[in-house]
Design an enzyme around this catalytic site. Structure first.
Site, mmCIF file in Angstrom:
data_model
loop_
_atom_site.group_PDB
_atom_site.id
_atom_site.type_symbol
_atom_site.label_atom_id
_atom_site.label_comp_id
_atom_site.label_asym_id
_atom_site.label_seq_id
_atom_site.Cartn_x
_atom_site.Cartn_y
_atom_site.Cartn_z
ATOM 1 N N ARG A 193 41.064 31.499 44.921
ATOM 2 C CA ARG A 193 41.625 32.740 45.469
ATOM 3 C C ARG A 193 42.464 33.572 44.491
ATOM 4 O O ARG A 193 43.052 34.564 44.893
ATOM 5 C CB ARG A 193 42.454 32.477 46.738
ATOM 6 C CG ARG A 193 41.657 31.935 47.898
ATOM 7 C CD ARG A 193 42.345 32.194 49.215
ATOM 8 N NE ARG A 193 43.603 31.460 49.362
ATOM 9 C CZ ARG A 193 44.355 31.505 50.459
ATOM 10 N NH1 ARG A 193 43.983 32.271 51.476
ATOM 11 N NH2 ARG A 193 45.472 30.801 50.536
ATOM 12 N N ASP A 194 42.517 33.187 43.225
ATOM 13 C CA ASP A 194 43.266 34.018 42.262
ATOM 14 C C ASP A 194 42.641 33.916 40.876
ATOM 15 O O ASP A 194 43.334 33.684 39.885
ATOM 16 C CB ASP A 194 44.733 33.597 42.233
ATOM 17 C CG ASP A 194 45.646 34.677 41.631
ATOM 18 O OD1 ASP A 194 45.197 35.839 41.548
ATOM 19 O OD2 ASP A 194 46.780 34.352 41.242
ATOM 20 N N VAL A 195 41.330 34.101 40.828
ATOM 21 C CA VAL A 195 40.611 34.022 39.555
ATOM 22 C C VAL A 195 40.844 35.310 38.773
ATOM 23 O O VAL A 195 40.550 36.404 39.258
ATOM 24 C CB VAL A 195 39.100 33.811 39.786
ATOM 25 C CG1 VAL A 195 38.365 33.717 38.452
ATOM 26 C CG2 VAL A 195 38.860 32.554 40.615
ATOM 27 N N THR A 242 45.732 38.643 43.273
ATOM 28 C CA THR A 242 46.041 39.698 42.305
ATOM 29 C C THR A 242 45.132 40.893 42.583
ATOM 30 O O THR A 242 43.913 40.790 42.411
ATOM 31 C CB THR A 242 45.828 39.177 40.872
ATOM 32 O OG1 THR A 242 46.633 38.011 40.686
ATOM 33 C CG2 THR A 242 46.228 40.236 39.861
ATOM 34 N N ASN A 255 44.840 33.566 34.285
ATOM 35 C CA ASN A 255 44.873 32.204 34.835
ATOM 36 C C ASN A 255 43.875 31.286 34.140
ATOM 37 O O ASN A 255 43.573 30.196 34.642
ATOM 38 C CB ASN A 255 44.599 32.217 36.343
ATOM 39 C CG ASN A 255 45.836 32.555 37.148
ATOM 40 O OD1 ASN A 255 46.954 32.470 36.643
ATOM 41 N ND2 ASN A 255 45.661 32.930 38.405
#
Length: 210
Positions: A90-92, A145, A96
């Protein structure tokens, strides 16, 4: 609970492209901590910025793009494994993703990870302790993001978030890798989310014709 959830999910994902967690404990009964691998190198975000700056200055190395694409494939493999275990990141995004000095590629920051259902019957879903099972996201709340967020994520449609949400994040990361810019950008967070939900899918060729 989110802190414990991140540590327990990451600790159960054993893959060369996922950061390993070595220990989860608590100091003085109310200070939880976890110990993960120390990583040296840079993030994919910095590597992309360096590559496009050199390319625009006419001193870019053609092989550098191949190296960045190779790192991207490593992240694809990490997410394929996580999805087989029933975990959605959920935050690729490029910041990261860590790139070591000797070819290591590690997908970081599983703090927003969601446990769904395993994609195959051979892989068990992950187990969480009672203290790590709270802190669920509320429907209608966008979590992640914005510049790399999928439409269903931007709208807070929790029932639609699944592996394709991460695949969209991969596409957004690849867009950035090829163009040097995030696919979505507004003057404010609200404007960015609105463009994702209502706007057309951005084209990398429109930003970088080559």
């Amino acid at each position: 609970s989110r802190f414990l959830k991140e540590a327990q999910i990451t600790g159960q994902l054993e893959h060369p492209n996922i950061v390993p967690v070595y220990e989860l404990g608590c100091r003085n009964e109310d200070q939880p901590f976890y110990t993960m691998r120390f990583l040296r190198g840079q993030t994919l975000r910095h590597a992309i910025s360096d590559y496009h700056k050199k390319r625009k200055d006419g001193v870019g190395d053609p092989l550098e793009l191949r190296r960045l694409l190779g790192a991207f494939v490593g992240v694809c493999n990490a997410l394929a494994y996580a999805h087989s275990r029933g975990v959605i990141h959920r935050d690729v995004k490029p910041s990261n993703i860590a790139m070591g000095d000797f070819g290591e590629v590690i997908l970081l920051d599983w703090g927003l990870a969601k446990i769904a259902h395993a994609e195959d019957n051979l892989s068990d879903t992950l187990a969480l302790s009672e203290g790590a099972s709270g802190g669920e996201t509320q429907a209608g709340r966008a979590l992640g993001t914005p510049s790399y967020m999928a439409p269903e994520q931007a709208q807070g449609q929790l029932d639609l978030i699944g592996p394709p949400t991460d695949v969209y994040g991969l596409g957004a990361t690849l867009f950035d890798l090829l163009t040097g810019k995030a696919p979505h950008k507004g003057e404010t967070t609200a404007e960015t989310l609105d463009r994702i939900i209502k706007g057309a899918t951005p084209s990398a060729r429109a930003v970088e014709p080559s």
